[in-house]
Motif scaffolding. Structure first.
Motif, PDB file in Angstrom:
ATOM      1  N   ASN A   5      -2.419  -3.214   0.783  1.00 57.55           N
ATOM      2  CA  ASN A   5      -3.198  -4.462   0.925  1.00 57.55           C
ATOM      3  C   ASN A   5      -2.772  -5.251   2.155  1.00 57.55           C
ATOM      4  O   ASN A   5      -3.626  -5.790   2.877  1.00 57.55           O
ATOM      5  N   SER A   6      -1.469  -5.324   2.384  1.00 58.15           N
ATOM      6  CA  SER A   6      -0.999  -6.041   3.571  1.00 58.15           C
ATOM      7  C   SER A   6      -1.573  -5.409   4.842  1.00 58.15           C
ATOM      8  O   SER A   6      -2.037  -6.113   5.747  1.00 58.15           O
ATOM      9  N   VAL A   7      -1.534  -4.079   4.886  1.00 54.14           N
ATOM     10  CA  VAL A   7      -2.023  -3.373   6.083  1.00 54.14           C
ATOM     11  C   VAL A   7      -3.525  -3.629   6.273  1.00 54.14           C
ATOM     12  O   VAL A   7      -3.991  -3.903   7.380  1.00 54.14           O
ATOM     13  N   ILE A  48       8.536  -4.341  10.211  1.00 55.73           N
ATOM     14  CA  ILE A  48       8.509  -4.161   8.758  1.00 55.73           C
ATOM     15  C   ILE A  48       7.922  -2.779   8.475  1.00 55.73           C
ATOM     16  O   ILE A  48       6.916  -2.389   9.087  1.00 55.73           O
ATOM     17  N   ALA A  49       8.560  -2.055   7.546  1.00 58.75           N
ATOM     18  CA  ALA A  49       8.073  -0.707   7.223  1.00 58.75           C
ATOM     19  C   ALA A  49       6.922  -0.803   6.224  1.00 58.75           C
ATOM     20  O   ALA A  49       7.067  -1.404   5.162  1.00 58.75           O
ATOM     21  N   ASP A  50       5.808  -0.178   6.590  1.00 59.53           N
ATOM     22  CA  ASP A  50       4.751   0.039   5.582  1.00 59.53           C
ATOM     23  C   ASP A  50       5.062   1.351   4.888  1.00 59.53           C
ATOM     24  O   ASP A  50       4.853   2.430   5.454  1.00 59.53           O
ATOM     25  N   ILE A  51       5.590   1.200   3.679  1.00 60.23           N
ATOM     26  CA  ILE A  51       5.878   2.371   2.841  1.00 60.23           C
ATOM     27  C   ILE A  51       4.831   2.450   1.733  1.00 60.23           C
ATOM     28  O   ILE A  51       4.329   3.516   1.411  1.00 60.23           O
ATOM     29  N   ALA A  52       4.494   1.266   1.215  1.00 62.98           N
ATOM     30  CA  ALA A  52       3.524   1.207   0.098  1.00 62.98           C
ATOM     31  C   ALA A  52       2.782  -0.125   0.149  1.00 62.98           C
ATOM     32  O   ALA A  52       2.628  -0.780  -0.872  1.00 62.98           O
ATOM     33  N   SER A  53       2.361  -0.521   1.336  1.00 57.71           N
ATOM     34  CA  SER A  53       1.800  -1.866   1.535  1.00 57.71           C
ATOM     35  C   SER A  53       0.322  -1.825   1.936  1.00 57.71           C
ATOM     36  O   SER A  53      -0.100  -2.409   2.949  1.00 57.71           O
ATOM     37  N   VAL A  80      18.164  -9.816   1.243  1.00 52.79           N
ATOM     38  CA  VAL A  80      17.869  -8.537   0.582  1.00 52.79           C
ATOM     39  C   VAL A  80      16.439  -8.104   0.903  1.00 52.79           C
ATOM     40  O   VAL A  80      16.148  -6.918   1.033  1.00 52.79           O
ATOM     41  N   LEU A  81      15.564  -9.078   1.025  1.00 55.28           N
ATOM     42  CA  LEU A  81      14.138  -8.826   1.221  1.00 55.28           C
ATOM     43  C   LEU A  81      13.560  -9.814   2.216  1.00 55.28           C
ATOM     44  O   LEU A  81      14.091 -10.924   2.367  1.00 55.28           O
ATOM     45  N   CYS A  82      12.431  -9.450   2.831  1.00 49.31           N
ATOM     46  CA  CYS A  82      11.575 -10.484   3.401  1.00 49.31           C
ATOM     47  C   CYS A  82      10.283 -10.506   2.579  1.00 49.31           C
ATOM     48  O   CYS A  82      10.035  -9.586   1.773  1.00 49.31           O
TER      49      CYS A  82
HETATM   50  C1  FMN Z   1      12.539  -4.849  -3.965  1.00 48.21           C
HETATM   51  C2  FMN Z   1      11.302  -4.309  -3.317  1.00 48.21           C
HETATM   52  C3  FMN Z   1      11.345  -3.893  -1.997  1.00 48.21           C
HETATM   53  C4  FMN Z   1      10.199  -3.367  -1.381  1.00 48.21           C
HETATM   54  N1  FMN Z   1      10.232  -3.001  -0.078  1.00 48.21           N
HETATM   55  C5  FMN Z   1       9.118  -2.506   0.510  1.00 48.21           C
HETATM   56  C6  FMN Z   1       9.114  -2.166   1.882  1.00 48.21           C
HETATM   57  O1  FMN Z   1      10.086  -2.310   2.611  1.00 48.21           O
HETATM   58  N2  FMN Z   1       7.953  -1.688   2.410  1.00 48.21           N
HETATM   59  C7  FMN Z   1       6.826  -1.513   1.665  1.00 48.21           C
HETATM   60  O2  FMN Z   1       5.828  -1.078   2.198  1.00 48.21           O
HETATM   61  N3  FMN Z   1       6.813  -1.839   0.370  1.00 48.21           N
HETATM   62  C8  FMN Z   1       7.917  -2.355  -0.213  1.00 48.21           C
HETATM   63  N4  FMN Z   1       7.896  -2.688  -1.521  1.00 48.21           N
HETATM   64  C9  FMN Z   1       6.717  -2.412  -2.301  1.00 48.21           C
HETATM   65  C10 FMN Z   1       5.630  -3.406  -2.066  1.00 48.21           C
HETATM   66  O3  FMN Z   1       6.073  -4.742  -2.139  1.00 48.21           O
HETATM   67  C11 FMN Z   1       4.555  -3.159  -3.171  1.00 48.21           C
HETATM   68  O4  FMN Z   1       4.086  -1.825  -3.064  1.00 48.21           O
HETATM   69  C12 FMN Z   1       3.456  -4.125  -3.079  1.00 48.21           C
HETATM   70  O5  FMN Z   1       2.642  -3.975  -4.228  1.00 48.21           O
HETATM   71  C13 FMN Z   1       2.635  -3.918  -1.833  1.00 48.21           C
HETATM   72  O6  FMN Z   1       1.693  -4.924  -1.796  1.00 48.21           O
HETATM   73  P1  FMN Z   1       0.622  -5.019  -0.655  1.00 48.21           P
HETATM   74  O7  FMN Z   1      -0.236  -3.791  -0.751  1.00 48.21           O
HETATM   75  O8  FMN Z   1      -0.085  -6.283  -0.997  1.00 48.21           O
HETATM   76  O9  FMN Z   1       1.366  -5.096   0.655  1.00 48.21           O
HETATM   77  C14 FMN Z   1       9.006  -3.261  -2.128  1.00 48.21           C
HETATM   78  C15 FMN Z   1       8.962  -3.705  -3.464  1.00 48.21           C
HETATM   79  C16 FMN Z   1      10.090  -4.219  -4.040  1.00 48.21           C
HETATM   80  C17 FMN Z   1      10.015  -4.703  -5.457  1.00 48.21           C
END
Ligand code: FMN
Length: 167
Positions: A63-65, A56-61, A25-27
Protein backbone atom coordinates in the motif's frame (compact mmCIF):
# COMPACT_ATOMS: atom_id res chain seq x y z
CA UNK A 1 8.20 27.64 -11.16
CA UNK A 2 11.64 28.71 -9.91
CA UNK A 3 14.64 26.41 -10.16
CA UNK A 4 14.75 26.24 -6.33
CA UNK A 5 11.17 25.07 -5.90
CA UNK A 6 11.46 22.68 -8.84
CA UNK A 7 14.51 20.97 -7.39
CA UNK A 8 12.89 20.90 -3.93
CA UNK A 9 14.83 22.18 -0.96
CA UNK A 10 16.77 19.47 0.84
CA UNK A 11 17.41 19.44 4.58
CA UNK A 12 20.50 17.84 6.08
CA UNK A 13 20.62 14.70 8.19
CA UNK A 14 22.70 15.63 11.25
CA UNK A 15 24.48 13.52 13.88
CA UNK A 16 21.50 13.68 16.28
CA UNK A 17 19.25 12.23 13.56
CA UNK A 18 21.75 9.49 12.76
CA UNK A 19 22.00 8.57 16.46
CA UNK A 20 18.22 8.35 16.86
CA UNK A 21 17.90 6.34 13.63
CA UNK A 22 20.50 3.88 14.93
CA UNK A 23 18.68 3.57 18.27
CA UNK A 24 15.12 3.49 16.91
CA UNK A 25 13.71 0.01 16.51
CA UNK A 26 11.36 1.16 13.76
CA UNK A 27 10.42 4.10 11.63
CA UNK A 28 6.82 4.86 10.67
CA UNK A 29 6.12 5.74 7.04
CA UNK A 30 3.04 7.83 6.32
CA UNK A 31 1.63 8.11 2.82
CA UNK A 32 -1.68 9.20 1.36
CA UNK A 33 -3.81 7.51 -1.27
CA UNK A 34 -5.59 9.01 -4.26
CA UNK A 35 -8.65 9.89 -2.13
CA UNK A 36 -6.54 11.54 0.55
CA UNK A 37 -6.88 8.61 2.92
CA UNK A 38 -3.77 8.39 5.11
CA UNK A 39 -1.76 5.22 5.62
CA UNK A 40 0.95 4.74 8.23
CA UNK A 41 2.88 1.52 8.84
CA UNK A 42 6.10 0.48 10.59
CA UNK A 43 9.35 -0.27 8.80
CA UNK A 44 12.28 -1.78 10.64
CA UNK A 45 14.73 -1.73 7.76
CA UNK A 46 15.74 1.87 7.18
CA UNK A 47 18.98 3.82 7.06
CA UNK A 48 20.42 7.21 6.30
CA UNK A 49 22.01 7.60 2.87
CA UNK A 50 24.40 10.51 2.51
CA UNK A 51 23.34 13.81 4.06
CA UNK A 52 19.79 14.13 2.79
CA UNK A 53 18.14 10.79 2.05
CA UNK A 54 16.49 8.09 4.13
CA UNK A 55 16.28 4.63 2.59
CA UNK A 56 13.45 2.28 3.53
CA UNK A 57 13.16 -1.34 2.39
CA UNK A 58 9.96 -2.35 0.67
CA UNK A 59 9.71 -5.94 1.80
CA UNK A 60 5.94 -6.13 2.27
CA UNK A 61 4.72 -2.55 1.80
CA UNK A 62 2.30 -2.85 -1.09
CA UNK A 63 0.00 0.00 0.00
CA UNK A 64 2.80 2.42 0.82
CA UNK A 65 4.43 1.75 -2.56
CA UNK A 66 1.14 2.21 -4.41
CA UNK A 67 0.42 5.45 -2.56
CA UNK A 68 3.81 7.05 -2.98
CA UNK A 69 3.93 6.13 -6.65
CA UNK A 70 0.98 8.50 -7.15
CA UNK A 71 1.66 10.92 -4.28
CA UNK A 72 5.37 11.00 -3.47
CA UNK A 73 5.09 13.38 -0.49
CA UNK A 74 5.64 11.27 2.63
CA UNK A 75 6.29 11.66 6.33
CA UNK A 76 8.71 9.42 8.23
CA UNK A 77 9.05 9.45 12.01
CA UNK A 78 11.27 7.51 14.36
CA UNK A 79 12.00 7.69 18.08
CA UNK A 80 14.55 6.30 20.47
CA UNK A 81 12.02 4.95 22.96
CA UNK A 82 14.54 4.96 25.81
CA UNK A 83 15.86 8.49 25.27
CA UNK A 84 12.23 9.42 24.49
CA UNK A 85 12.99 11.64 21.55
CA UNK A 86 13.28 11.36 17.81
CA UNK A 87 12.49 13.12 14.57
CA UNK A 88 9.72 13.72 12.09
CA UNK A 89 10.83 14.09 8.49
CA UNK A 90 8.73 15.32 5.58
CA UNK A 91 10.09 14.58 2.15
CA UNK A 92 9.54 13.32 -1.34
CA UNK A 93 9.92 9.62 -2.02
CA UNK A 94 11.45 8.02 -5.08
CA UNK A 95 10.77 4.36 -5.70
CA UNK A 96 13.95 2.58 -6.73
CA UNK A 97 13.21 -0.68 -8.56
CA UNK A 98 15.56 -3.63 -9.18
CA UNK A 99 16.03 -2.59 -12.80
CA UNK A 100 17.15 0.94 -11.84
CA UNK A 101 20.87 1.62 -12.18
CA UNK A 102 21.30 2.62 -8.51
CA UNK A 103 19.23 -0.20 -6.96
CA UNK A 104 22.21 -2.32 -5.89
CA UNK A 105 23.97 0.64 -4.31
CA UNK A 106 20.80 1.86 -2.54
CA UNK A 107 20.00 -1.64 -1.31
CA UNK A 108 23.44 -2.26 0.19
CA UNK A 109 22.92 -0.58 3.61
CA UNK A 110 19.47 -2.18 3.90
CA UNK A 111 20.80 -5.64 3.06
CA UNK A 112 23.33 -5.25 5.89
CA UNK A 113 20.41 -4.68 8.26
CA UNK A 114 18.45 -7.71 7.02
CA UNK A 115 21.53 -9.91 6.85
CA UNK A 116 20.10 -10.99 3.51
CA UNK A 117 17.18 -12.67 5.28
CA UNK A 118 14.40 -10.73 3.52
CA UNK A 119 14.03 -10.01 -0.20
CA UNK A 120 13.86 -6.27 -0.87
CA UNK A 121 11.38 -5.53 -3.66
CA UNK A 122 12.10 -1.81 -3.95
CA UNK A 123 14.02 0.84 -2.10
CA UNK A 124 11.94 3.79 -0.97
CA UNK A 125 14.40 6.71 -1.10
CA UNK A 126 13.03 9.69 0.81
CA UNK A 127 14.65 13.03 0.01
CA UNK A 128 14.59 14.91 3.31
CA UNK A 129 12.96 18.33 2.99
CA UNK A 130 11.75 19.28 6.46
CA UNK A 131 12.89 18.00 9.84
CA UNK A 132 11.21 18.48 13.23
CA UNK A 133 12.32 17.22 16.62
CA UNK A 134 9.95 14.90 18.50
CA UNK A 135 10.28 15.18 22.29
CA UNK A 136 8.41 13.25 24.97
CA UNK A 137 6.36 15.69 27.06
CA UNK A 138 8.59 14.81 30.06
CA UNK A 139 11.33 17.02 28.63
CA UNK A 140 9.18 20.15 28.96
CA UNK A 141 7.07 19.06 31.94
CA UNK A 142 10.05 18.03 34.08
CA UNK A 143 12.97 20.12 32.82
CA UNK A 144 14.92 19.46 36.03
CA UNK A 145 15.16 15.74 35.17
CA UNK A 146 18.29 14.64 33.33
CA UNK A 147 18.20 12.47 30.21
CA UNK A 148 19.64 9.64 32.32
CA UNK A 149 16.73 9.93 34.76
CA UNK A 150 14.24 9.92 31.90
CA UNK A 151 15.94 6.83 30.47
CA UNK A 152 15.76 5.08 33.85
CA UNK A 153 12.03 5.83 33.96
CA UNK A 154 11.61 4.44 30.43
CA UNK A 155 13.50 1.24 31.32
CA UNK A 156 11.13 0.81 34.29
CA UNK A 157 8.05 1.54 32.14
CA UNK A 158 9.08 -1.02 29.53
CA UNK A 159 10.32 -3.54 32.12
CA UNK A 160 13.80 -3.81 30.63
CA UNK A 161 17.37 -3.11 31.74
CA UNK A 162 20.19 -1.68 29.63
CA UNK A 163 22.93 -4.14 28.67
CA UNK A 164 26.06 -3.59 30.74
CA UNK A 165 28.92 -2.04 28.72
CA UNK A 166 31.02 -4.75 27.14
CA UNK A 167 34.74 -3.80 27.31
C1 FMN B 1 8.08 -4.71 13.58
C2 FMN B 1 7.76 -4.62 12.12
C3 FMN B 1 8.74 -4.24 11.22
C4 FMN B 1 8.46 -4.17 9.85
N1 FMN B 1 9.42 -3.76 8.98
C5 FMN B 1 9.14 -3.68 7.66
C6 FMN B 1 10.10 -3.21 6.74
O1 FMN B 1 11.22 -2.84 7.07
N2 FMN B 1 9.74 -3.14 5.42
C7 FMN B 1 8.51 -3.53 4.98
O2 FMN B 1 8.26 -3.44 3.80
N3 FMN B 1 7.59 -3.96 5.84
C8 FMN B 1 7.86 -4.02 7.16
N4 FMN B 1 6.92 -4.46 8.03
C9 FMN B 1 5.66 -4.94 7.51
C10 FMN B 1 4.74 -3.83 7.13
O3 FMN B 1 4.63 -2.83 8.12
C11 FMN B 1 3.34 -4.47 6.88
O4 FMN B 1 3.46 -5.44 5.86
C12 FMN B 1 2.33 -3.46 6.56
O5 FMN B 1 1.07 -4.09 6.56
C13 FMN B 1 2.59 -2.83 5.21
O6 FMN B 1 1.65 -1.84 5.04
P1 FMN B 1 1.58 -0.98 3.74
O7 FMN B 1 1.26 -1.91 2.61
O8 FMN B 1 0.49 -0.02 4.06
O9 FMN B 1 2.92 -0.31 3.56
C14 FMN B 1 7.17 -4.49 9.39
C15 FMN B 1 6.16 -4.84 10.31
C16 FMN B 1 6.45 -4.90 11.64
C17 FMN B 1 5.36 -5.27 12.60
Amino acid sequence: MSEMSESRRRAQINDAMRADMDNAVLCWLATVDADGVPNVTPKEIFAAHGDDTILIADIASTNSVRNLSAHPKVCVSFVDVFRQKGFKVVGTARLVAPNDADFTQMCAPLRILTGGAFPIRHVIAVGVEKVSRIWAPSYSLFPERSEAELMDAAYRTYGVRPEPDVP
